[in-house]
Design an enzyme around this catalytic site. Structure first.
Site, PDB file in Angstrom:
ATOM      1  CB  SER A  79      -0.929   0.011   1.215  1.00  0.00           C
ATOM      2  OG  SER A  79      -0.178  -0.137   2.402  1.00  0.00           O
ATOM      3  CG  ASP A  98      -4.645   5.062   6.827  1.00  0.00           C
ATOM      4  OD1 ASP A  98      -3.487   4.711   7.167  1.00  0.00           O
ATOM      5  OD2 ASP A  98      -5.236   4.560   5.840  1.00  0.00           O
ATOM      6  CG  HIS A 105      -1.486   3.603   4.621  1.00  0.00           C
ATOM      7  ND1 HIS A 105      -2.714   3.085   4.955  1.00  0.00           N
ATOM      8  CD2 HIS A 105      -0.772   2.581   4.083  1.00  0.00           C
ATOM      9  CE1 HIS A 105      -2.754   1.799   4.631  1.00  0.00           C
ATOM     10  NE2 HIS A 105      -1.588   1.462   4.105  1.00  0.00           N
TER      11      HIS A 105
END
Ligand code: NAG
Ligand code: NAG
Length: 393
Positions: A46, A337, A340
């Protein structure tokens, strides 16, 4: 009066000049393929997924194509990037003067400038979150597909040149350790050292596989202090607000082992070039603990999430927990978040990797890989070895 001879010679000269101009422009056309910016191929999780997970069957936590992801409106809608805006590879593409690299899964995307195979949740090991990610071996197979279609499009010679000149950027590993720490069964079977060994063993094999296919230039994002991610800070059994050090220790061991592999590959494999930041981890640690020094106000809490430190991974709702809050100014935050980086941190990481001096990123930085700069001096490599020794301690 102008003599006929004189006027003939003037027109001959102008013809010669015209011919020269034509020859010069043909020559510069012939040169232009060498000047073309190298292609950019991206593998990983990610940290660098630009939207591949939008196209696979997965859980909401492995997607980011809904608000408030992408809320800073750099892109006109949430793209699947795990960020308020851009991610590291978007900035690198900008600096390398290539267009934003499309996700491999995006319908009718063109891969002449490269492809992004990364998938949120993926690890090096295929077992990591199996079935809900595009695992690393699959990402490598997808690269083979792109190579075949580029070969069909450009012919063997031009495709081989594109592959040899391209930069291969790999950002992966965190999820292997999260998955390991989330599985008491795995922890019974494997020690932390064994897991790091398996991850690095498989990553090394993948790098060799790409090399065999013609890849020569590699860039790596080393793992960050994983225990300081809001989700891990919140999961720390000490519950005193400190980073979860056991998790960070895995990241450090991983980084140090990967660096050792790269140093040896440089000697074993002809023309193997790489960019690796041996001090990204400590630099990020500094950003997290002294955010004001780097233009942030908060290095602890997630801008988007819920619970302590925003560590409950609920950003965007639509997950197991539907309540979440979003901060007013993501510019102030290191973490977007629970897991991340914000766009602002992503840009800073890209800047470090792009043109830091060899004492920090070496033996090449990404700018050097993209624009074919000479390798740094012998003294710098000795420095790099000293860094490795410092790491090992
Ligand atoms: C790669 O990972 C597998 C588990 O998926 C492990 O059994 C194997 O030993 C690893 N290979 C290397 C070379 O470390
Ligand atoms: C955002 O700003 C408003 C008004 O300034 C304030 O009332 C609110 O608490 C802030 N929200 C967060 C999550 O900081």
């Amino acid at each position: 009066m102008t003599s006929p001879i004189h006027s003939i010679s003037v027109s001959t000269i102008s013809q010669i000049l015209l011919l020269l101009t034509l020859l010069l422009s043909v020559k510069s056309l012939a040169n232009s393929p060498e000047k073309k910016t190298p292609a950019f191929f991206i593998f990983g999780d990610s940290t660098v997924d630009a939207g591949n997970n939008n196209y696979i069957d997965t859980i909401a936590g492995n997607r980011a194509n809904f608000p408030p992801y992408g809320q800073n409106s750099f892109f006109d809608k949430p793209t699947g990037r795990f960020s308020d805006g851009r991610i590291i590879v978007d900035f690198i593409a900008e600096y390398a003067e290539v267009p934003i690299i499309p996700p491999f899964k995006e319908p009718s995307a063109k891969f002449i400038n490269g492809a992004n195979f990364a998938s949120g949740g993926a690890g090096v090991l295929p077992e990591t979150y199996q079935g809900i990610v595009i695992d690393f071996p699959t990402q490598l197979e997808q690269f083979n597909t792109v190579v075949s279609s580029l070969t069909a499009e450009l012919g063997d010679t031009e495709a081989s040149e594109l592959i040899a000149n391209a930069v291969y950027f790999i950002s992966i590993g965190s999820n292997d350790y999260f998955s390991y720490l989330g599985s008491p069964k795995m922890q019974e079977v494997f020690t932390p050292e064994e897991i790091v060994g398996m991850v690095i063993g498989n990553l090394s094999k993948a790098i060799q596989g790409l090399y065999v296919k013609g890849a020569r230039k590699f860039g790596f994002v080393s793992l960050c202090p994983l225990g300081c991610l809001p989700a891990l800070r919140a999961a720390n059994p000490k519950a005193d607000g400190s980073c979860f050090e056991d998790v960070s220790a895995l990241a450090l061991a991983h980084n140090s082992a990967l660096y050792g592999v790269l140093l040896s590959f440089e000697h074993i494999f002809k023309d193997f070039k790489y960019a690796f930041s041996s001090d990204l981890y400590s630099w990020l640690n500094e950003v997290i603990h002294n955010p004001a020094k780097f233009g942030f106000k908060d290095g602890i809490n997630a801008c988007c999430g819920s619970g302590p430190y925003g560590g409950v991974y609920s950003c965007g709702g639509n997950k197991e927990v539907s309540d979440f809050e979003v901060c007013n100014s993501s510019e102030d935050f290191v973490w977007w978040d629970s897991f991340h980086a914000t766009e602002k941190l992503a840009r800073k990481i890209a800047d470090v990797l792009w043109d830091s001096p060899p004492s920090s990123v070496g033996p090449y930085n990404l700018k050097g890989l993209f624009f074919n700069h000479e390798k740094s001096r012998v003294e710098d490599i000795v420095d790099a070895k000293e860094n490795l020794e410092a790491f090992a301690m």
